[in-house]
Design a protein around this motif. Structure first.
Motif, PDB file in Angstrom:
ATOM      1  N   MET A   1     -23.101  66.924 -87.235  1.00  0.00           N
ATOM      2  CA  MET A   1     -22.671  65.548 -86.957  1.00  0.00           C
ATOM      3  C   MET A   1     -22.842  65.263 -85.468  1.00  0.00           C
ATOM      4  SD  MET A   1     -21.232  62.879 -88.478  1.00  0.00           S
ATOM      5  CE  MET A   1     -20.176  61.475 -88.229  1.00  0.00           C
ATOM      6  N   ILE A   2     -23.629  64.272 -85.140  1.00  0.00           N
ATOM      7  CA  ILE A   2     -23.904  63.935 -83.746  1.00  0.00           C
ATOM      8  C   ILE A   2     -23.308  62.569 -83.426  1.00  0.00           C
ATOM      9  CG2 ILE A   2     -25.690  63.464 -82.030  1.00  0.00           C
ATOM     10  CD1 ILE A   2     -27.493  65.415 -83.543  1.00  0.00           C
ATOM     11  N   TRP A   3     -22.485  62.543 -82.380  1.00  0.00           N
ATOM     12  CA  TRP A   3     -21.829  61.326 -81.928  1.00  0.00           C
ATOM     13  C   TRP A   3     -22.376  60.908 -80.568  1.00  0.00           C
ATOM     14  CZ3 TRP A   3     -17.581  58.429 -83.885  1.00  0.00           C
ATOM     15  CH2 TRP A   3     -17.003  58.930 -85.046  1.00  0.00           C
ATOM     16  N   LEU A   4     -22.498  59.614 -80.377  1.00  0.00           N
ATOM     17  CA  LEU A   4     -22.755  59.021 -79.067  1.00  0.00           C
ATOM     18  C   LEU A   4     -21.541  58.201 -78.689  1.00  0.00           C
ATOM     19  CD1 LEU A   4     -24.573  58.131 -76.647  1.00  0.00           C
ATOM     20  CD2 LEU A   4     -25.375  56.255 -78.111  1.00  0.00           C
ATOM     21  N   GLY A   5     -20.979  58.450 -77.511  1.00  0.00           N
ATOM     22  CA  GLY A   5     -19.826  57.698 -77.031  1.00  0.00           C
ATOM     23  C   GLY A   5     -20.181  56.861 -75.816  1.00  0.00           C
ATOM     24  N   ILE A   6     -19.676  55.627 -75.772  1.00  0.00           N
ATOM     25  CA  ILE A   6     -20.007  54.694 -74.688  1.00  0.00           C
ATOM     26  C   ILE A   6     -18.742  53.980 -74.215  1.00  0.00           C
ATOM     27  CG2 ILE A   6     -21.406  52.702 -74.003  1.00  0.00           C
ATOM     28  CD1 ILE A   6     -23.104  53.271 -76.573  1.00  0.00           C
ATOM     29  N   ASP A   7     -18.471  54.024 -72.917  1.00  0.00           N
ATOM     30  CA  ASP A   7     -17.349  53.279 -72.337  1.00  0.00           C
ATOM     31  C   ASP A   7     -17.830  52.571 -71.082  1.00  0.00           C
ATOM     32  OD1 ASP A   7     -15.030  52.264 -71.246  1.00  0.00           O
ATOM     33  OD2 ASP A   7     -13.836  54.052 -71.627  1.00  0.00           O
ATOM     34  N   THR A   8     -17.916  51.240 -71.163  1.00  0.00           N
ATOM     35  CA  THR A   8     -18.291  50.424 -69.998  1.00  0.00           C
ATOM     36  C   THR A   8     -17.206  49.380 -69.727  1.00  0.00           C
ATOM     37  OG1 THR A   8     -19.476  48.776 -71.341  1.00  0.00           O
ATOM     38  CG2 THR A   8     -20.750  50.658 -70.557  1.00  0.00           C
ATOM     39  N   SER A   9     -15.996  49.649 -70.185  1.00  0.00           N
ATOM     40  CA  SER A   9     -14.971  48.610 -70.173  1.00  0.00           C
ATOM     41  C   SER A   9     -14.392  48.301 -68.803  1.00  0.00           C
ATOM     42  CB  SER A   9     -13.832  48.984 -71.129  1.00  0.00           C
ATOM     43  OG  SER A   9     -13.299  50.250 -70.812  1.00  0.00           O
ATOM     44  N   HIS A  10     -14.643  49.172 -67.821  1.00  0.00           N
ATOM     45  CA  HIS A  10     -14.107  48.958 -66.484  1.00  0.00           C
ATOM     46  C   HIS A  10     -15.190  49.386 -65.496  1.00  0.00           C
ATOM     47  CE1 HIS A  10     -10.943  47.784 -63.924  1.00  0.00           C
ATOM     48  NE2 HIS A  10     -10.470  48.966 -63.608  1.00  0.00           N
ATOM     49  N   THR A  11     -14.855  49.537 -64.234  1.00  0.00           N
ATOM     50  CA  THR A  11     -15.848  49.933 -63.232  1.00  0.00           C
ATOM     51  C   THR A  11     -16.537  51.248 -63.571  1.00  0.00           C
ATOM     52  OG1 THR A  11     -14.669  48.758 -61.476  1.00  0.00           O
ATOM     53  CG2 THR A  11     -16.224  50.461 -60.795  1.00  0.00           C
ATOM     54  N   PRO A  12     -15.797  52.291 -64.006  1.00  0.00           N
ATOM     55  CA  PRO A  12     -16.486  53.538 -64.343  1.00  0.00           C
ATOM     56  C   PRO A  12     -17.391  53.382 -65.565  1.00  0.00           C
ATOM     57  CG  PRO A  12     -14.143  53.915 -63.995  1.00  0.00           C
ATOM     58  CD  PRO A  12     -14.339  52.430 -64.073  1.00  0.00           C
ATOM     59  N   LEU A  13     -18.449  54.178 -65.584  1.00  0.00           N
ATOM     60  CA  LEU A  13     -19.342  54.275 -66.737  1.00  0.00           C
ATOM     61  C   LEU A  13     -19.197  55.666 -67.316  1.00  0.00           C
ATOM     62  CD1 LEU A  13     -21.745  53.479 -68.571  1.00  0.00           C
ATOM     63  CD2 LEU A  13     -23.263  54.223 -66.712  1.00  0.00           C
ATOM     64  N   ALA A  14     -19.001  55.745 -68.628  1.00  0.00           N
ATOM     65  CA  ALA A  14     -18.861  57.038 -69.292  1.00  0.00           C
ATOM     66  C   ALA A  14     -19.713  57.057 -70.556  1.00  0.00           C
ATOM     67  CB  ALA A  14     -17.397  57.311 -69.631  1.00  0.00           C
ATOM     68  N   VAL A  15     -20.536  58.103 -70.677  1.00  0.00           N
ATOM     69  CA  VAL A  15     -21.389  58.279 -71.851  1.00  0.00           C
ATOM     70  C   VAL A  15     -21.346  59.756 -72.225  1.00  0.00           C
ATOM     71  CG1 VAL A  15     -23.707  58.032 -72.810  1.00  0.00           C
ATOM     72  CG2 VAL A  15     -22.926  56.431 -71.062  1.00  0.00           C
ATOM     73  N   ALA A  16     -21.332  60.054 -73.518  1.00  0.00           N
ATOM     74  CA  ALA A  16     -21.312  61.454 -73.945  1.00  0.00           C
ATOM     75  C   ALA A  16     -22.030  61.616 -75.277  1.00  0.00           C
ATOM     76  CB  ALA A  16     -19.884  61.983 -74.062  1.00  0.00           C
ATOM     77  N   ILE A  17     -22.536  62.821 -75.498  1.00  0.00           N
ATOM     78  CA  ILE A  17     -23.116  63.208 -76.779  1.00  0.00           C
ATOM     79  C   ILE A  17     -22.388  64.455 -77.254  1.00  0.00           C
ATOM     80  CG2 ILE A  17     -25.187  63.966 -78.008  1.00  0.00           C
ATOM     81  CD1 ILE A  17     -26.799  62.484 -75.818  1.00  0.00           C
ATOM     82  N   VAL A  18     -21.833  64.379 -78.450  1.00  0.00           N
ATOM     83  CA  VAL A  18     -21.093  65.495 -79.039  1.00  0.00           C
ATOM     84  C   VAL A  18     -21.745  65.869 -80.364  1.00  0.00           C
ATOM     85  CG1 VAL A  18     -18.886  66.225 -80.024  1.00  0.00           C
ATOM     86  CG2 VAL A  18     -18.923  64.874 -77.918  1.00  0.00           C
ATOM     87  N   LYS A  19     -22.024  67.145 -80.532  1.00  0.00           N
ATOM     88  CA  LYS A  19     -22.621  67.637 -81.779  1.00  0.00           C
ATOM     89  C   LYS A  19     -21.731  68.721 -82.370  1.00  0.00           C
ATOM     90  CE  LYS A  19     -26.771  69.785 -83.754  1.00  0.00           C
ATOM     91  NZ  LYS A  19     -28.110  70.347 -83.457  1.00  0.00           N
ATOM     92  N   ASP A  20     -21.260  68.484 -83.595  1.00  0.00           N
ATOM     93  CA  ASP A  20     -20.429  69.473 -84.290  1.00  0.00           C
ATOM     94  C   ASP A  20     -19.288  69.978 -83.404  1.00  0.00           C
ATOM     95  OD1 ASP A  20     -22.139  69.208 -86.456  1.00  0.00           O
ATOM     96  OD2 ASP A  20     -23.407  70.872 -85.809  1.00  0.00           O
ATOM     97  N   ASP A  21     -18.579  69.039 -82.795  1.00  0.00           N
ATOM     98  CA  ASP A  21     -17.404  69.325 -81.956  1.00  0.00           C
ATOM     99  C   ASP A  21     -17.742  69.993 -80.626  1.00  0.00           C
ATOM    100  OD1 ASP A  21     -15.671  68.251 -83.882  1.00  0.00           O
ATOM    101  OD2 ASP A  21     -15.554  70.157 -84.947  1.00  0.00           O
ATOM    102  N   GLN A  22     -18.998  70.071 -80.283  1.00  0.00           N
ATOM    103  CA  GLN A  22     -19.406  70.623 -78.980  1.00  0.00           C
ATOM    104  C   GLN A  22     -19.977  69.513 -78.116  1.00  0.00           C
ATOM    105  OE1 GLN A  22     -22.443  73.641 -79.146  1.00  0.00           O
ATOM    106  NE2 GLN A  22     -22.539  73.873 -76.928  1.00  0.00           N
ATOM    107  N   VAL A  23     -19.472  69.405 -76.885  1.00  0.00           N
ATOM    108  CA  VAL A  23     -19.989  68.402 -75.957  1.00  0.00           C
ATOM    109  C   VAL A  23     -21.335  68.894 -75.421  1.00  0.00           C
ATOM    110  CG1 VAL A  23     -19.591  67.112 -73.840  1.00  0.00           C
ATOM    111  CG2 VAL A  23     -17.645  67.716 -75.303  1.00  0.00           C
TER     112      VAL A  23
END
Length: 228
Positions: A1-23
């Motif tokens: 299971m591969i997840w893409l996470g995106i947070d642009t809601s404030h000044t910081p930018l955060a992006v991540a990819i998690v596969k099978d509970d591993q970042v």
């Protein structure tokens, strides 16, 4: 299971990819770069480094707000577009709850805040990871509410520094301030929270501002004047 996470809601930018509970890869930045310019290149670079193709993504987690109106819209729009294009589910997570998720083991109240100007804040109050309250409110109202709860409090978020003197004055020895490393949003934390929530379809995903926009407020004022 591969997840893409995106947070642009404030000044910081955060992006991540998690596969099978591993970042596999994560990007964080508090540089004041417009998210409309920086978000997609960050996603593309992270996918490249993780050797993941867009078609490999199974689910998308996105920070739904509150925060900057423009920032929230950018992240949600990117998430919805990718989810629709790839035909994968999308999960919206409170931006405040994602911030509070940086401190899952604090023995008391975790309070995540974002400055909303004019003495107001976007605030989330959490105990044992559960939401007590999320709202746009006056800082004085927030501090009164937290003080009445009578527990140790950890404040999380980049904007805590703006209000720290007032927070400390009201809460005294009961309050702590998360350090800089834990005050930036983490898209990996966002994904962990998203796993516990029900996904939605792309077209039903909308931002959560916790207050009306300035344009809406001005329109309502004009309507009230016209009615009178």
């Amino acid at each position: 299971m591969i997840w893409l996470g995106i947070d642009t809601s404030h000044t910081p930018l955060a992006v991540a990819i998690v596969k099978d509970d591993q970042v596999l890869a994560e990007y964080k930045s508090s540089l004041k770069i417009t998210h409309s310019i920086g978000a997609m290149p960050a996603i593309e670079e992270l996918l490249k480094k993780a050797d993941i193709k867009p078609s490999d993504i199974d689910s998308i987690a996105v920070a739904e707000g509150p925060g900057s109106y423009t920032g929230v819209r950018i992240g949600v729009t990117i998430g919805k577009t990718l989810a629709w294009t790839l035909n994968v589910p999308i999960v919206s997570v409170s931006s405040l709850q994602a911030l509070a998720g940086n401190a899952p083991y604090f023995p008391g109240i975790v309070c995540a805040i974002m400055d909303a100007r004019r003495g107001n804040v976007f605030a989330g109050i959490y105990v044992d990871g559960e939401v007590v309250k999320e709202a746009h409110m006056a800082l004085t109202e927030l501090l009164k509410k937290v003080d009445e709860m009578g527990q140790p409090v950890l404040f999380v978020g980049m904007d805590v520094n703006i209000h720290w003197e007032q927070i400390k004055e009201v809460l005294g020895d009961k309050v702590q301030h998360a350090n800089a490393a834990f005050s930036l949003p983490s898209a990996a934390v966002l994904i962990e929270l998203a796993k516990k929530q029900q996904p939605t379809e792309a077209h039903t995903t909308v931002p959560e501002y916790l207050r009306i926009t300035e344009a809406e407020a001005n329109w309502m004022k004009e309507q009230k004047k016209n009615d009178n």
